[in-house]
Design a protein around this motif. Structure first.
Motif, PDB file in Angstrom:
ATOM      1  N   ILE A 194      12.389  -3.831 -11.222  1.00 20.16           N
ATOM      2  CA  ILE A 194      13.568  -3.241 -10.855  1.00 20.16           C
ATOM      3  C   ILE A 194      14.418  -4.312  -9.977  1.00 20.16           C
ATOM      4  CG2 ILE A 194      12.972  -0.820 -11.506  1.00 20.16           C
ATOM      5  CD1 ILE A 194      12.872  -0.443  -8.330  1.00 20.16           C
ATOM      6  N   PRO A 195      15.778  -4.110  -9.926  1.00 22.06           N
ATOM      7  CA  PRO A 195      16.717  -4.815  -8.990  1.00 22.06           C
ATOM      8  C   PRO A 195      16.256  -4.167  -7.522  1.00 22.06           C
ATOM      9  CG  PRO A 195      18.002  -4.069 -10.916  1.00 22.06           C
ATOM     10  CD  PRO A 195      16.595  -3.231 -10.891  1.00 22.06           C
ATOM     11  N   ALA A 196      16.456  -5.110  -6.443  1.00 21.80           N
ATOM     12  CA  ALA A 196      16.049  -4.776  -5.145  1.00 21.80           C
ATOM     13  C   ALA A 196      17.179  -3.643  -4.777  1.00 21.80           C
ATOM     14  CB  ALA A 196      16.503  -6.112  -4.217  1.00 21.80           C
ATOM     15  N   LYS A 197      18.039  -3.639  -5.170  1.00 17.78           N
ATOM     16  CA  LYS A 197      19.030  -2.472  -4.692  1.00 17.78           C
ATOM     17  C   LYS A 197      18.566  -1.090  -5.246  1.00 17.78           C
ATOM     18  CE  LYS A 197      22.762  -4.043  -2.353  1.00 17.78           C
ATOM     19  NZ  LYS A 197      23.139  -3.376  -1.142  1.00 17.78           N
ATOM     20  N   LEU A 198      17.794  -0.793  -6.314  1.00 17.83           N
ATOM     21  CA  LEU A 198      17.365   0.085  -6.739  1.00 17.83           C
ATOM     22  C   LEU A 198      16.197   0.577  -6.036  1.00 17.83           C
ATOM     23  CD1 LEU A 198      17.152   2.647  -8.683  1.00 17.83           C
ATOM     24  CD2 LEU A 198      16.201   1.306 -10.441  1.00 17.83           C
ATOM     25  N   GLN A 199      15.283  -0.525  -5.677  1.00 20.64           N
ATOM     26  CA  GLN A 199      14.142  -0.496  -4.908  1.00 20.64           C
ATOM     27  C   GLN A 199      14.461   0.240  -3.554  1.00 20.64           C
ATOM     28  OE1 GLN A 199      10.580  -1.172  -5.689  1.00 20.64           O
ATOM     29  NE2 GLN A 199      10.628   0.395  -4.006  1.00 20.64           N
ATOM     30  N   THR A 200      15.690  -0.167  -2.979  1.00 21.18           N
ATOM     31  CA  THR A 200      16.082   0.453  -1.634  1.00 21.18           C
ATOM     32  C   THR A 200      16.415   1.732  -1.781  1.00 21.18           C
ATOM     33  OG1 THR A 200      16.981  -1.678  -1.111  1.00 21.18           O
ATOM     34  CG2 THR A 200      17.833   0.076  -0.064  1.00 21.18           C
ATOM     35  N   PHE A 201      16.916   2.335  -2.923  1.00 21.88           N
ATOM     36  CA  PHE A 201      17.348   3.625  -3.140  1.00 21.88           C
ATOM     37  C   PHE A 201      15.872   4.285  -3.174  1.00 21.88           C
ATOM     38  CE2 PHE A 201      17.767   7.329  -5.870  1.00 21.88           C
ATOM     39  CZ  PHE A 201      18.827   7.857  -5.335  1.00 21.88           C
ATOM     40  N   ILE A 202      14.966   4.029  -4.046  1.00 22.52           N
ATOM     41  CA  ILE A 202      13.599   4.637  -3.927  1.00 22.52           C
ATOM     42  C   ILE A 202      12.965   4.557  -2.587  1.00 22.52           C
ATOM     43  CG2 ILE A 202      11.302   4.219  -4.866  1.00 22.52           C
ATOM     44  CD1 ILE A 202      13.435   5.299  -7.097  1.00 22.52           C
ATOM     45  N   ASP A 203      13.261   3.561  -1.808  1.00 19.20           N
ATOM     46  CA  ASP A 203      12.613   3.750  -0.560  1.00 19.20           C
ATOM     47  C   ASP A 203      13.213   4.570   0.361  1.00 19.20           C
ATOM     48  OD1 ASP A 203      10.841   1.457  -1.082  1.00 19.20           O
ATOM     49  OD2 ASP A 203      12.177  -0.039  -0.521  1.00 19.20           O
ATOM     50  N   TYR A 204      14.576   4.863   0.192  1.00 15.59           N
ATOM     51  CA  TYR A 204      15.076   5.804   0.837  1.00 15.59           C
ATOM     52  C   TYR A 204      14.717   7.341   0.674  1.00 15.59           C
ATOM     53  CZ  TYR A 204      18.961   2.728   2.419  1.00 15.59           C
ATOM     54  OH  TYR A 204      19.659   1.502   3.004  1.00 15.59           O
ATOM     55  N   VAL A 205      14.482   7.514  -0.395  1.00 17.58           N
ATOM     56  CA  VAL A 205      14.040   8.691  -0.966  1.00 17.58           C
ATOM     57  C   VAL A 205      12.548   9.254  -0.998  1.00 17.58           C
ATOM     58  CG1 VAL A 205      16.322   9.220  -2.090  1.00 17.58           C
ATOM     59  CG2 VAL A 205      14.145   8.666  -3.501  1.00 17.58           C
ATOM     60  N   GLN A 246       9.979  10.068   0.601  1.00 18.14           N
ATOM     61  CA  GLN A 246       9.654  10.384   1.872  1.00 18.14           C
ATOM     62  C   GLN A 246       8.993  11.716   2.136  1.00 18.14           C
ATOM     63  OE1 GLN A 246      12.618  10.469   5.205  1.00 18.14           O
ATOM     64  NE2 GLN A 246      12.314  12.942   5.424  1.00 18.14           N
ATOM     65  N   ALA A 247       7.764  11.616   2.615  1.00 17.64           N
ATOM     66  CA  ALA A 247       6.660  12.782   2.779  1.00 17.64           C
ATOM     67  C   ALA A 247       7.629  14.005   3.296  1.00 17.64           C
ATOM     68  CB  ALA A 247       5.637  12.527   3.828  1.00 17.64           C
ATOM     69  N   GLU A 255      -3.566  20.353   2.462  1.00  9.64           N
ATOM     70  CA  GLU A 255      -4.516  20.467   3.381  1.00  9.64           C
ATOM     71  C   GLU A 255      -5.827  19.825   3.142  1.00  9.64           C
ATOM     72  OE1 GLU A 255      -5.531  24.569   4.280  1.00  9.64           O
ATOM     73  OE2 GLU A 255      -3.584  25.041   5.299  1.00  9.64           O
ATOM     74  N   GLN A 256      -6.105  19.522   1.625  1.00 10.14           N
ATOM     75  CA  GLN A 256      -7.125  18.549   1.049  1.00 10.14           C
ATOM     76  C   GLN A 256      -6.682  17.222   0.987  1.00 10.14           C
ATOM     77  OE1 GLN A 256      -6.127  21.652  -0.420  1.00 10.14           O
ATOM     78  NE2 GLN A 256      -7.545  22.611   0.816  1.00 10.14           N
ATOM     79  N   GLY A 257      -5.763  17.094   1.471  1.00 14.09           N
ATOM     80  CA  GLY A 257      -5.139  15.447   1.506  1.00 14.09           C
ATOM     81  C   GLY A 257      -4.676  15.068   0.069  1.00 14.09           C
ATOM     82  N   GLN A 258      -4.580  15.920  -0.770  1.00 11.63           N
ATOM     83  CA  GLN A 258      -3.990  15.673  -2.014  1.00 11.63           C
ATOM     84  C   GLN A 258      -2.576  15.580  -1.916  1.00 11.63           C
ATOM     85  OE1 GLN A 258      -5.713  18.907  -4.108  1.00 11.63           O
ATOM     86  NE2 GLN A 258      -7.318  17.783  -5.059  1.00 11.63           N
ATOM     87  N   MET A 259      -1.805  14.616  -2.801  1.00 13.69           N
ATOM     88  CA  MET A 259      -0.391  14.592  -2.664  1.00 13.69           C
ATOM     89  C   MET A 259       0.129  15.530  -3.649  1.00 13.69           C
ATOM     90  SD  MET A 259       2.021  11.248  -3.858  1.00 13.69           S
ATOM     91  CE  MET A 259       1.599  11.254  -5.344  1.00 13.69           C
ATOM     92  N   MET A 260       1.372  16.166  -3.618  1.00 10.70           N
ATOM     93  CA  MET A 260       2.012  17.286  -4.228  1.00 10.70           C
ATOM     94  C   MET A 260       3.314  16.814  -4.464  1.00 10.70           C
ATOM     95  SD  MET A 260       0.399  20.584  -2.531  1.00 10.70           S
ATOM     96  CE  MET A 260       0.984  21.746  -3.809  1.00 10.70           C
ATOM     97  N   GLY A 294       5.575  10.673 -11.746  1.00  9.90           N
ATOM     98  CA  GLY A 294       4.221  10.666 -11.022  1.00  9.90           C
ATOM     99  C   GLY A 294       4.233  11.402  -9.488  1.00  9.90           C
ATOM    100  N   VAL A 295       5.164  10.668  -8.888  1.00 10.80           N
ATOM    101  CA  VAL A 295       5.044  11.098  -7.286  1.00 10.80           C
ATOM    102  C   VAL A 295       6.213  12.188  -7.088  1.00 10.80           C
ATOM    103  CG1 VAL A 295       5.572  10.298  -4.903  1.00 10.80           C
ATOM    104  CG2 VAL A 295       4.335   9.086  -6.483  1.00 10.80           C
ATOM    105  N   PHE A 296       7.533  11.915  -7.494  1.00  4.99           N
ATOM    106  CA  PHE A 296       8.518  13.024  -7.171  1.00  4.99           C
ATOM    107  C   PHE A 296       8.156  14.306  -8.163  1.00  4.99           C
ATOM    108  CE2 PHE A 296      11.584   9.634  -6.255  1.00  4.99           C
ATOM    109  CZ  PHE A 296      10.926   9.124  -5.110  1.00  4.99           C
ATOM    110  N   GLY A 297       7.464  14.134  -9.410  1.00 10.51           N
ATOM    111  CA  GLY A 297       7.297  15.170 -10.131  1.00 10.51           C
ATOM    112  C   GLY A 297       8.404  15.671 -11.021  1.00 10.51           C
ATOM    113  N   MET A 298       9.512  14.807 -11.355  1.00  9.84           N
ATOM    114  CA  MET A 298      10.426  15.405 -12.150  1.00  9.84           C
ATOM    115  C   MET A 298      10.102  15.142 -13.419  1.00  9.84           C
ATOM    116  SD  MET A 298      13.896  13.419 -10.523  1.00  9.84           S
ATOM    117  CE  MET A 298      14.378  13.319  -8.742  1.00  9.84           C
ATOM    118  N   GLU A 299      10.681  16.012 -14.428  1.00 11.16           N
ATOM    119  CA  GLU A 299      10.178  15.999 -15.735  1.00 11.16           C
ATOM    120  C   GLU A 299      11.201  14.799 -16.355  1.00 11.16           C
ATOM    121  OE1 GLU A 299      10.620  18.982 -19.788  1.00 11.16           O
ATOM    122  OE2 GLU A 299      11.288  19.632 -17.781  1.00 11.16           O
ATOM    123  N   ILE A 300      10.447  14.076 -17.037  1.00 14.17           N
ATOM    124  CA  ILE A 300      11.285  13.132 -17.777  1.00 14.17           C
ATOM    125  C   ILE A 300      11.606  13.388 -19.044  1.00 14.17           C
ATOM    126  CG2 ILE A 300      11.418  10.560 -18.476  1.00 14.17           C
ATOM    127  CD1 ILE A 300       9.201  10.070 -16.101  1.00 14.17           C
TER     128      ILE A 300
END
Length: 210
Positions: free
Chosen positions: A99-110, A112-113, A121-126, A165-171
């Motif tokens: 992806i373009p670096a600018k889109l990567q920056t947008f992803i980097d911004y959002v 966030q844990a 508590e089990q260390g699993q990502m939700m 996968g990470v954010f959980g949005m329905e594509i």
């Protein structure tokens, strides 16, 4: 319902297929509540130590440099835009296999844990954005849908892994136009077929929100 369109190509639609996909989609949804976040128009300093310096200074009450203030404001604006959206449409090209670096920056911004994901508590990502939907509009001049080339494609694949996968949005829809550079004699046919699918995706969204 609020629709956020993240536009990630600053080349004109006459030259860039993903820009044409963006314009086609916007024309079809002009009667809906749509906001564009153009990553090439926004002031978006790259993610790095400046951001972490800014976090430290905010906690300590220190004075921010210009770039630190800008990156905090840019990060917050991206997060606010994502928070306000019910549907997020990403329009982006495959550039140099990613992806373009600018889109990567947008992803980097959002990315966030506590905002787009968390650990239990089990260390699993939700995922924390399962209530939102996403649409991908992507273009690539070569063919990256064959078993031999698919492992090289790191734009749409990356976005699926992050947004779904990470954010959980329905594509709910994904339109990919590919091969228009690999097959110049069929370029117009390939692009027009893809743009018809973009219109169909916009129409389906309009009906869902009606």
């Amino acid at each position: 319902m609020n629709i956020l369109v993240v536009k990630a190509n600053n080349r004109p639609a006459s030259e860039a297929v993903s820009s044409k996909m963006y314009e086609t989609f916007m024309e079809e949804v002009k009667d809906l509540n749509v906001t564009t976040y153009d990553v090439f128009e926004e002031d978006m300093p790259y993610f790095g130590q400046d951001l972490f310096n800014a976090f430290g200074k905010v906690q300590a009450g220190g004075e921010l440099t210009d770039v630190e203030a800008r990156i905090l404001a840019a990060k917050q604006k991206a997060m606010d835009a994502l928070t306000a959206a019910d549907v997020v449409v990403f329009a982006f090209p495959l550039w140099n296999l990613t992806i373009p670096a600018k889109l990567q920056t947008f992803i980097d911004y959002v990315y966030q844990a506590g905002f787009t994901f968390k650990f239990n508590e089990q260390g699993q990502m939700m995922s924390l954005m399962t209530h939102k939907k996403a649409i991908f509009l992507s273009a690539r001049g070569g063919i990256y849908s064959t078993p031999e080339t698919a492992p090289m494609e790191m734009a749409a694949t990356y976005m699926r892994n992050i947004v779904g996968g990470v954010f959980g949005m329905e594509i709910i829809n994904e339109v990919v136009i590919e091969g228009h550079n690999a097959f110049p004699d069929r370029k117009d046919e390939i692009i027009n077929e893809g743009l018809a699918k973009v219109k169909e995706a916009a129409s389906q969204l309009t009906h869902q929100l009606a």
